[in-house]
Design an enzyme around this catalytic site. Sequence first.
Site, short mmCIF file in Angstrom:
data_model
loop_
_atom_site.label_atom_id
_atom_site.label_comp_id
_atom_site.label_asym_id
_atom_site.label_seq_id
_atom_site.Cartn_x
_atom_site.Cartn_y
_atom_site.Cartn_z
N ARG A 1 0.84 -1.20 0.00
CA ARG A 1 0.00 0.00 0.00
C ARG A 1 0.88 1.25 0.00
NH1 ARG A 1 -0.93 4.70 2.30
NH2 ARG A 1 -0.72 3.82 4.41
N HIS B 1 8.10 7.22 9.00
CA HIS B 1 8.87 7.36 7.76
C HIS B 1 10.31 7.74 8.11
CE1 HIS B 1 5.83 7.17 4.43
NE2 HIS B 1 5.06 7.12 5.50
N CYS C 1 9.60 9.27 -2.16
CA CYS C 1 9.15 10.06 -3.30
C CYS C 1 10.02 9.74 -4.52
CB CYS C 1 9.26 11.54 -2.96
SG CYS C 1 8.84 12.58 -4.36
#
Lengths: 304, 304
Positions: free
Chosen positions: A15, A213, A244
């Site tokens: 996910r 993160h 990213c």
Amino acid sequence: MILPERVVLEDQSLRDGLQREQRILSVEEKVEMVRRLLQAGIRRIQVTAFVNPAKVPQMADAEELCARLEPFSSCAEISALVLNKKGLERALRAGCRKVEISVSASETHSVRNTGMRLGEALKELEDMIREAKREGLAVRAGVQCAFGCRMEGMVPPSRVMEIVSRELDLGADEIALADTTGMADPLAIFEISRSVIELAGNSGSPPIFLHLHDTEGKGLANVLAALQAGVTGFDATVGGLGGCPFVPGAAGNIPMEELILMLNQMRIETGVDLGKVMDLGRYLSSLLGKELSSRLYRLNCVEK
Amino acid sequence: MILPERVVLEDQSLRDGLQREQRILSVEEKVEMVRRLLQAGIRRIQVTAFVNPAKVPQMADAEELCARLEPFSSCAEISALVLNKKGLERALRAGCRKVEISVSASETHSVRNTGMRLGEALKELEDMIREAKREGLAVRAGVQCAFGCRMEGMVPPSRVMEIVSRELDLGADEIALADTTGMADPLAIFEISRSVIELAGNSGSPPIFLHLHDTEGKGLANVLAALQAGVTGFDATVGGLGGCPFVPGAAGNIPMEELILMLNQMRIETGVDLGKVMDLGRYLSSLLGKELSSRLYRLNCVEK
């Protein structure tokens, strides 16, 4: 240093890990990933998100994937993320048994992501949790940006407490506090986690998960602070997937293999086989056609 | 969570950072790096090693560099690493004011690196510390592999205590415990650091430094554990320089910028300007012609 004896790990490779990847995995490849995660000993997997397929094509197969994974629900908690009522309806029709429903503690983040101010978003969250519970689903209730966001900086801890309190009142089966932008520091993690655990009653039920993160390199330091605060549930992705794609080498979620190694070394049980997770990193890397960012993955798996 | 109010940072970019880099910096470039480190507020810099120039050509200019840096000694602690008596003689002739002298706590590592078993290596260390002190040098006394090595695994903490005890008896001005192979975990860091601080008398004098590597991603988690044990000195390199050049993207020392950010966020003073260290990363990257591995560096400095 007081630490828990064991912790529970949730894999979010499929996910949060995949949602910004260019290469879109097939349903077959995702099912194989789930099989291998289960073989490694992972018993909680967030497999998809019911979101707009035009915006997130990586998750366009959510219905089909959930149908294919139905047989695994007897041996693992398989969940899907939903962001609004439409997503929840889709998850219900697809036969999901567990959903994550969350709200952002940052007003700016909430408005940009959902168009809703915090008050409205909370009302929507309440409706969704009530409906999910009415339909018999297990609910993981989340707080996005629980440790601040890039636009607002730190959010008031009292706001996080207020959101968690509502989620608990609505019967959430677990709470997930997310450091969505990877800016949390160990002290904030320690203090907020401890307050949330106290609020939840210190009983370990409903359990508190942290979703961290590694954007600024503090991922495992934050895990250490959370363990000391009494947190016993952590999300992670294989190889630290989830960064990213526009920043070469940028870090994503905390890497599952690094988390397991640190916990193993500190004699905290996870029930997960580190070697099998390392193998999974190689497999995922071959599927995506790129190296993963985890330091431990690179140390062991990248061609010397 | 009990944490110190301030910590002292030592930069090792020019020594541990550069010693495996293909591009060899000129003396002029190294002097400019020192100037910029001082401008950023760093007051301790290990600038070179007096080692075999045929084996480590990156450090072949040790004499010239130390001569050029003599004027900076009034405002900073400039040190050089020496590994044997010959290196110490060279450092003395070059006019160094501070040397790091160390021994490995791992028998296997000691034999492979120096050809000496632990007993012999300790005798050599004693001779060197005595001579350095006799000549009026400040001595940073180190323990390599203080938290184990890849060949032996964990080393007995009692052995680390024995080495530190001898170093203190010989009048070492500070102690540096090194996680040479980056395998330490937070619990081992906490326990061994606390024992060493107790041994040194809890007075903060001589100070205890930790030299950590981020090989397996635990670098900042280990810093957090060390802070809780009372450690107030840390080595680091700009951009996390120092990884093995044969492993693409492999982590090196803990990155100075990530360390400062975490300490800033936890309201622990360092006296160092994070923005200037970020600029230094860009400068070092341009000198070396490659991107650095630090996650924070990549987040802020790599072209999107």
